[in-house]
Design a protein around this motif. Structure first.
Motif, mmCIF file in Angstrom:
data_model
loop_
_atom_site.group_PDB
_atom_site.id
_atom_site.type_symbol
_atom_site.label_atom_id
_atom_site.label_comp_id
_atom_site.label_asym_id
_atom_site.label_seq_id
_atom_site.Cartn_x
_atom_site.Cartn_y
_atom_site.Cartn_z
ATOM 1 N N ASN A 9 0.811 -1.205 0.000
ATOM 2 C CA ASN A 9 0.000 0.000 0.000
ATOM 3 C C ASN A 9 0.850 1.262 0.000
ATOM 4 O O ASN A 9 0.376 2.337 -0.340
ATOM 5 N N PHE A 54 -4.176 -5.257 -5.965
ATOM 6 C CA PHE A 54 -4.972 -4.071 -5.668
ATOM 7 C C PHE A 54 -6.467 -4.359 -5.702
ATOM 8 O O PHE A 54 -7.277 -3.450 -5.883
ATOM 9 N N THR A 69 -9.323 -2.130 -3.895
ATOM 10 C CA THR A 69 -8.699 -0.946 -3.316
ATOM 11 C C THR A 69 -8.571 0.154 -4.361
ATOM 12 O O THR A 69 -8.669 -0.086 -5.567
ATOM 13 N N CYS A 72 -6.028 2.695 -6.110
ATOM 14 C CA CYS A 72 -4.588 2.877 -6.291
ATOM 15 C C CYS A 72 -4.335 4.101 -7.164
ATOM 16 O O CYS A 72 -5.155 4.481 -7.998
ATOM 17 N N THR A 73 -3.199 4.733 -6.932
ATOM 18 C CA THR A 73 -2.838 5.954 -7.652
ATOM 19 C C THR A 73 -1.484 5.781 -8.310
ATOM 20 O O THR A 73 -0.531 5.322 -7.675
ATOM 21 N N THR A 76 -5.799 8.092 -10.561
ATOM 22 C CA THR A 76 -6.359 7.258 -9.504
ATOM 23 C C THR A 76 -7.374 6.300 -10.095
ATOM 24 O O THR A 76 -8.239 6.701 -10.879
#
Length: 199
Positions: free
Chosen positions: A48, A136, A139, A141-142, A196
């Protein structure tokens, strides 16, 4: 295979150390301390925090310059070239930032330069795979990076690609396309890309 994530069009992992974290037969036989440190940082702080390995383009165990690299050829450690057409011709090199520059923050030492000598109407990509398509799952994620174009007519855009592998669902890769930058923007200096992807 359980599949991979792939980060594409980037000019600025897992539970095992694979053959790209360590040197291949075409390079040295031992991993550099930077490779080990980057891997240890990833495992110690959790995915993360940072999933990209060698994001600063510090480690180049196969060499620091490649003339006309072919499709899927590795450049900087963990980063490989994606070519839709073999008509592309370019030189990929490790370049050093000017000491004291302020355009790109946090004092990076190196960047990857792709000097394109022959282009086509297809795209060219700089990729990194992140092990396990579940990494991921569920979730947000960027993906963020800096890029610029010195001259020419090329534009830059980020893409996140999920590849579910053989027998996975869906059977075809899923692409999340980011917002690109045009030539007029990129030739004015370094631009920050920030994409994102929601679950």
């Amino acid at each position: 295979t359980s599949g991979v994530h792939s980060v594409a069009d980037m000019v600025t992992g897992g539970s095992v150390i694979d053959d790209d974290t360590f040197a291949t037969a075409s390079a040295t036989t031992l991993a550099t301390s930077e490779s080990i440190k980057a891997y240890a940082n990833l495992m110690g702080n959790g995915v993360n925090r940072q999933a990209i390995i060698n994001g600063n383009f510090d480690v180049w165990q196969r060499g620091t310059s490649f003339v006309n690299p072919i499709n899927t050829q590795y450049l900087a450690d963990r980063w490989f070239l994606g070519l839709v057409s073999s008509a592309w011709a370019a030189t990929a090199s490790q370049k050093a930032f000017t000491v004291g520059q302020t355009d790109v923050p946090n004092n990076p030492k190196f960047y990857l330069e792709l000097n394109i000598t022959t282009s086509t109407t297809t795209y060219l990509a700089i990729n990194q795979r992140i092990e396990n398509v579940r990494t991921f799952s569920g979730t947000t994620c960027t993906l963020s990076f800096w890029a610029k174009v010195a001259s020419g007519t090329i534009a830059v855009a980020p893409n996140l690609i999920q590849n579910f592998g053989s027998g996975g669902t869906p059977s075809t890769p899923v692409t999340t396309a980011g917002t690109g930058k045009t030539l007029s923007e990129l030739t004015n200096g370094w631009w920050f890309f920030n994409q994102t992807s929601a679950p």
